[in-house]
Motif scaffolding. Structure first.
Motif, PDB file in Angstrom:
ATOM      1  N   ARG B 155     -89.178  72.775  59.831  1.00  5.32           N
ATOM      2  CA  ARG B 155     -88.542  71.729  59.009  1.00  5.32           C
ATOM      3  C   ARG B 155     -87.041  71.964  58.905  1.00  5.32           C
ATOM      4  O   ARG B 155     -86.257  71.037  58.957  1.00  5.32           O
ATOM      5  CB  ARG B 155     -89.152  71.710  57.597  1.00  5.32           C
ATOM      6  CG  ARG B 155     -90.538  71.163  57.543  1.00  5.32           C
ATOM      7  CD  ARG B 155     -90.592  69.669  57.700  1.00  5.32           C
ATOM      8  NE  ARG B 155     -89.910  68.966  56.630  1.00  5.32           N
ATOM      9  CZ  ARG B 155     -89.714  67.662  56.595  1.00  5.32           C
ATOM     10  NH1 ARG B 155     -90.133  66.933  57.592  1.00  5.32           N
ATOM     11  NH2 ARG B 155     -89.100  67.092  55.593  1.00  5.32           N
ATOM     12  N   ARG B 156     -86.664  73.232  58.736  1.00  2.05           N
ATOM     13  CA  ARG B 156     -85.234  73.552  58.616  1.00  2.05           C
ATOM     14  C   ARG B 156     -84.503  73.168  59.896  1.00  2.05           C
ATOM     15  O   ARG B 156     -83.458  72.555  59.870  1.00  2.05           O
ATOM     16  CB  ARG B 156     -85.049  75.044  58.339  1.00  2.05           C
ATOM     17  CG  ARG B 156     -85.144  75.422  56.864  1.00  2.05           C
ATOM     18  CD  ARG B 156     -84.543  76.778  56.614  1.00  2.05           C
ATOM     19  NE  ARG B 156     -85.261  77.833  57.317  1.00  2.05           N
ATOM     20  CZ  ARG B 156     -86.368  78.404  56.866  1.00  2.05           C
ATOM     21  NH1 ARG B 156     -86.887  78.024  55.720  1.00  2.05           N
ATOM     22  NH2 ARG B 156     -86.959  79.365  57.547  1.00  2.05           N
ATOM     23  N   GLU B 157     -85.147  73.492  61.016  1.00  2.00           N
ATOM     24  CA  GLU B 157     -84.533  73.200  62.312  1.00  2.00           C
ATOM     25  C   GLU B 157     -84.428  71.688  62.519  1.00  2.00           C
ATOM     26  O   GLU B 157     -83.425  71.166  62.983  1.00  2.00           O
ATOM     27  CB  GLU B 157     -85.382  73.824  63.415  1.00  2.00           C
ATOM     28  CG  GLU B 157     -84.647  73.977  64.725  1.00  2.00           C
ATOM     29  CD  GLU B 157     -85.507  74.661  65.774  1.00  2.00           C
ATOM     30  OE1 GLU B 157     -85.236  74.445  66.958  1.00  2.00           O
ATOM     31  OE2 GLU B 157     -86.435  75.382  65.391  1.00  2.00           O
ATOM     32  N   GLU B 158     -85.503  70.985  62.112  1.00  2.00           N
ATOM     33  CA  GLU B 158     -85.529  69.524  62.264  1.00  2.00           C
ATOM     34  C   GLU B 158     -84.448  68.866  61.400  1.00  2.00           C
ATOM     35  O   GLU B 158     -83.741  67.966  61.843  1.00  2.00           O
ATOM     36  CB  GLU B 158     -86.915  69.023  61.850  1.00  2.00           C
ATOM     37  CG  GLU B 158     -87.139  67.563  62.099  1.00  2.00           C
ATOM     38  CD  GLU B 158     -88.532  67.159  61.612  1.00  2.00           C
ATOM     39  OE1 GLU B 158     -89.456  67.195  62.415  1.00  2.00           O
ATOM     40  OE2 GLU B 158     -88.681  66.805  60.424  1.00  2.00           O
ATOM     41  N   SER B 159     -84.297  69.349  60.169  1.00  2.00           N
ATOM     42  CA  SER B 159     -83.285  68.789  59.268  1.00  2.00           C
ATOM     43  C   SER B 159     -81.883  69.025  59.818  1.00  2.00           C
ATOM     44  O   SER B 159     -81.036  68.134  59.782  1.00  2.00           O
ATOM     45  CB  SER B 159     -83.367  69.436  57.890  1.00  2.00           C
ATOM     46  OG  SER B 159     -84.590  69.146  57.337  1.00  2.00           O
ATOM     47  N   ALA B 160     -81.660  70.224  60.333  1.00  2.00           N
ATOM     48  CA  ALA B 160     -80.346  70.548  60.876  1.00  2.00           C
ATOM     49  C   ALA B 160     -80.032  69.624  62.041  1.00  2.00           C
ATOM     50  O   ALA B 160     -78.923  69.109  62.176  1.00  2.00           O
ATOM     51  CB  ALA B 160     -80.321  72.000  61.331  1.00  2.00           C
ATOM     52  N   TRP B 161     -81.058  69.350  62.862  1.00  2.00           N
ATOM     53  CA  TRP B 161     -80.880  68.476  64.021  1.00  2.00           C
ATOM     54  C   TRP B 161     -80.557  67.050  63.577  1.00  2.00           C
ATOM     55  O   TRP B 161     -79.665  66.404  64.091  1.00  2.00           O
ATOM     56  CB  TRP B 161     -82.158  68.514  64.857  1.00  2.00           C
ATOM     57  CG  TRP B 161     -82.238  67.478  65.942  1.00  2.00           C
ATOM     58  CD1 TRP B 161     -81.506  67.433  67.082  1.00  2.00           C
ATOM     59  CD2 TRP B 161     -83.099  66.341  65.977  1.00  2.00           C
ATOM     60  NE1 TRP B 161     -81.852  66.351  67.824  1.00  2.00           N
ATOM     61  CE2 TRP B 161     -82.831  65.659  67.182  1.00  2.00           C
ATOM     62  CE3 TRP B 161     -84.072  65.835  65.126  1.00  2.00           C
ATOM     63  CZ2 TRP B 161     -83.507  64.499  67.540  1.00  2.00           C
ATOM     64  CZ3 TRP B 161     -84.752  64.689  65.497  1.00  2.00           C
ATOM     65  CH2 TRP B 161     -84.456  64.027  66.681  1.00  2.00           C
ATOM     66  N   LEU B 162     -81.303  66.571  62.555  1.00  2.00           N
ATOM     67  CA  LEU B 162     -81.090  65.198  62.088  1.00  2.00           C
ATOM     68  C   LEU B 162     -79.723  65.031  61.433  1.00  2.00           C
ATOM     69  O   LEU B 162     -79.062  64.012  61.586  1.00  2.00           O
ATOM     70  CB  LEU B 162     -82.164  64.830  61.062  1.00  2.00           C
ATOM     71  CG  LEU B 162     -83.469  64.274  61.607  1.00  2.00           C
ATOM     72  CD1 LEU B 162     -84.449  64.079  60.473  1.00  2.00           C
ATOM     73  CD2 LEU B 162     -83.248  62.962  62.321  1.00  2.00           C
ATOM     74  N   CYS B 163     -79.300  66.060  60.670  1.00  2.00           N
ATOM     75  CA  CYS B 163     -78.074  65.934  59.878  1.00  2.00           C
ATOM     76  C   CYS B 163     -76.820  66.250  60.668  1.00  2.00           C
ATOM     77  O   CYS B 163     -75.711  65.992  60.201  1.00  2.00           O
ATOM     78  CB  CYS B 163     -78.139  66.866  58.667  1.00  2.00           C
ATOM     79  SG  CYS B 163     -79.482  66.446  57.576  1.00  2.00           S
ATOM     80  N   ALA B 164     -76.989  66.789  61.867  1.00  2.00           N
ATOM     81  CA  ALA B 164     -75.820  67.226  62.617  1.00  2.00           C
ATOM     82  C   ALA B 164     -74.816  66.096  62.821  1.00  2.00           C
ATOM     83  O   ALA B 164     -73.618  66.281  62.677  1.00  2.00           O
ATOM     84  CB  ALA B 164     -76.270  67.793  63.963  1.00  2.00           C
ATOM     85  N   GLU B 165     -75.326  64.911  63.147  1.00  2.00           N
ATOM     86  CA  GLU B 165     -74.400  63.815  63.422  1.00  2.00           C
ATOM     87  C   GLU B 165     -74.431  62.745  62.345  1.00  2.00           C
ATOM     88  O   GLU B 165     -73.586  61.864  62.333  1.00  2.00           O
ATOM     89  CB  GLU B 165     -74.748  63.198  64.780  1.00  2.00           C
ATOM     90  CG  GLU B 165     -74.371  64.124  65.919  1.00  2.00           C
ATOM     91  CD  GLU B 165     -74.825  63.590  67.254  1.00  2.00           C
ATOM     92  OE1 GLU B 165     -75.177  62.407  67.326  1.00  2.00           O
ATOM     93  OE2 GLU B 165     -74.843  64.368  68.218  1.00  2.00           O
TER      94      GLU B 165
END
Lengths: 154, 172
Positions: B155-165
């Motif tokens: 989940r942490r990795e997914e959130s970081a990916w979504l929020c990056a841009e």
């Protein structure tokens, strides 16, 4: 937690409270037998608890925590989720009002038919909303490393 | 999400759709009694939704998100979890079909009606086997303190990916 999941879960909590109050009333009536009309609320109590609380809570939590669909539309088409919310609660509320009335001998003028139809639509709408999000590793796990744009180097 | 969880969750979703449809028909028949035998489907509706939908969804999600056993991401004995999947669905299918078939005496004088008494035994054994295999498969994972390869790390990795841009997604 995003808006749609919050709305599902808060509504589920309201149903939990209503179900426990109604269940208490039905149980007290079984012991003291103060009104023959209260027994008609038993199926309503079951459905408030299993559909209004449990199923709706599951819907909200699943919409929130299942893997995202894509970067552009992380949760897919949210309108299908709202359709599930509206039809589930519309159908359940119709049932809460008209099922006891039906048991007491009043005609429900097709209200139970409408309630049944709405709840069936709700079930299938949720299936269609969540189905694409039941998937393996998310896209980000397999994506290629980002390369520099040629224009950036200039 | 592992293959078994995907299968369990998708099967649970199918039971949800079918269970709601059967329940809708039973409710409809209360108002418009077009087919009296439909009332025998009421217990099928309960089995489909309580076991086929809710219990199976809980199993599928638990298999996915409970802490893993080691850093390699092992989920324990998957064969037992597959056994649980087969037994649970076999039990729900038998329980769902029993009421309507028994009421319809179908096929008349045939084998299905004659074995209907011990079909309950098969269903109960099937549920017992499902529960036992599930407990055996997950007894270690439910005690495990957790590690960096579990659902929370994903989940942490997914959130970081979504929020990056798109920082607006950060609150979601």
């Amino acid at each position: 937690m995003y808006l749609q999941a919050r709305v599902f879960i808060r509504t589920a909590l309201a149903y939990l409270l209503a179900a426990l109050l109604l269940g208490g009333l039905v149980l007290v009536n079984q012991g003291l037998n103060f009104s023959p009309y209260i027994a008609a609320f038993q199926p309503v109590f079951y459905h408030l608890l299993t559909v209004g609380w449990l199923t709706q809570l599951i819907f909200g939590v699943a919409l929130w925590m299942f893997p995202v669909l894509s970067k552009q539309r992380p949760r897919g088409d949210e309108r299908i989720g709202w359709l599930a919310y509206a039809t589930l609660n519309g159908g359940l509320l119709l049932r809460v009002v008209f099922e006891p009335l039906h048991a007491w001998g009043f005609t429900s003028v097709g209200a139970l038919v409408l309630s049944a139809l709405l709840q069936v639509v709700a079930g299938w709408a949720f299936v269609f909303a969540i189905w694409p999000r039941v998937k393996g590793k998310a896209e980000y796990k397999n994506r290629e490393p980002r390369t520099k744009n040629r224009n950036d180097e200039r | 999400m592992p293959k078994l969880s995907q299968l369990m969750i998708r099967t649970a979703l199918l039971w949800l759709g079918v269970g709601f449809s059967v329940g809708g028909l039973v409710l409809l028949a209360k108002d418009v009694p077009f087919w009296p035998a439909l009332w025998t489907w009421r217990l099928s509706h309960v089995y489909m939704l309580l076991l086929g939908w809710m219990v199976q969804l809980a199993c599928g999600v638990a298999f996915w998100i409970l802490p893993r056993l080691d850093a390699a991401g092992s989920r324990g004995n998957e064969q037992l979890a597959w056994l649980c999947y087969g037994c649970l669905n076999g039990g729900v299918a038998l329980a769902s079909l029993y009421g309507p078939l028994a009421a319809a005496r179908w096929p008349a004088g045939g084998a299905i009606w004659e074995i209907s008494d011990w079909r309950w035994e098969i269903r109960d054994c099937s549920y017992q086997l499902a529960v036992s295999s599930w407990q055996l498969a997950h007894r270690q994972r439910s005690r495990f303190a957790g590690n960096a390869t579990g659902w929370h790390a994903d989940r942490r990795e997914e959130s970081a990916w979504l929020c990056a841009e798109d920082p607006s997604l950060r609150s979601g």
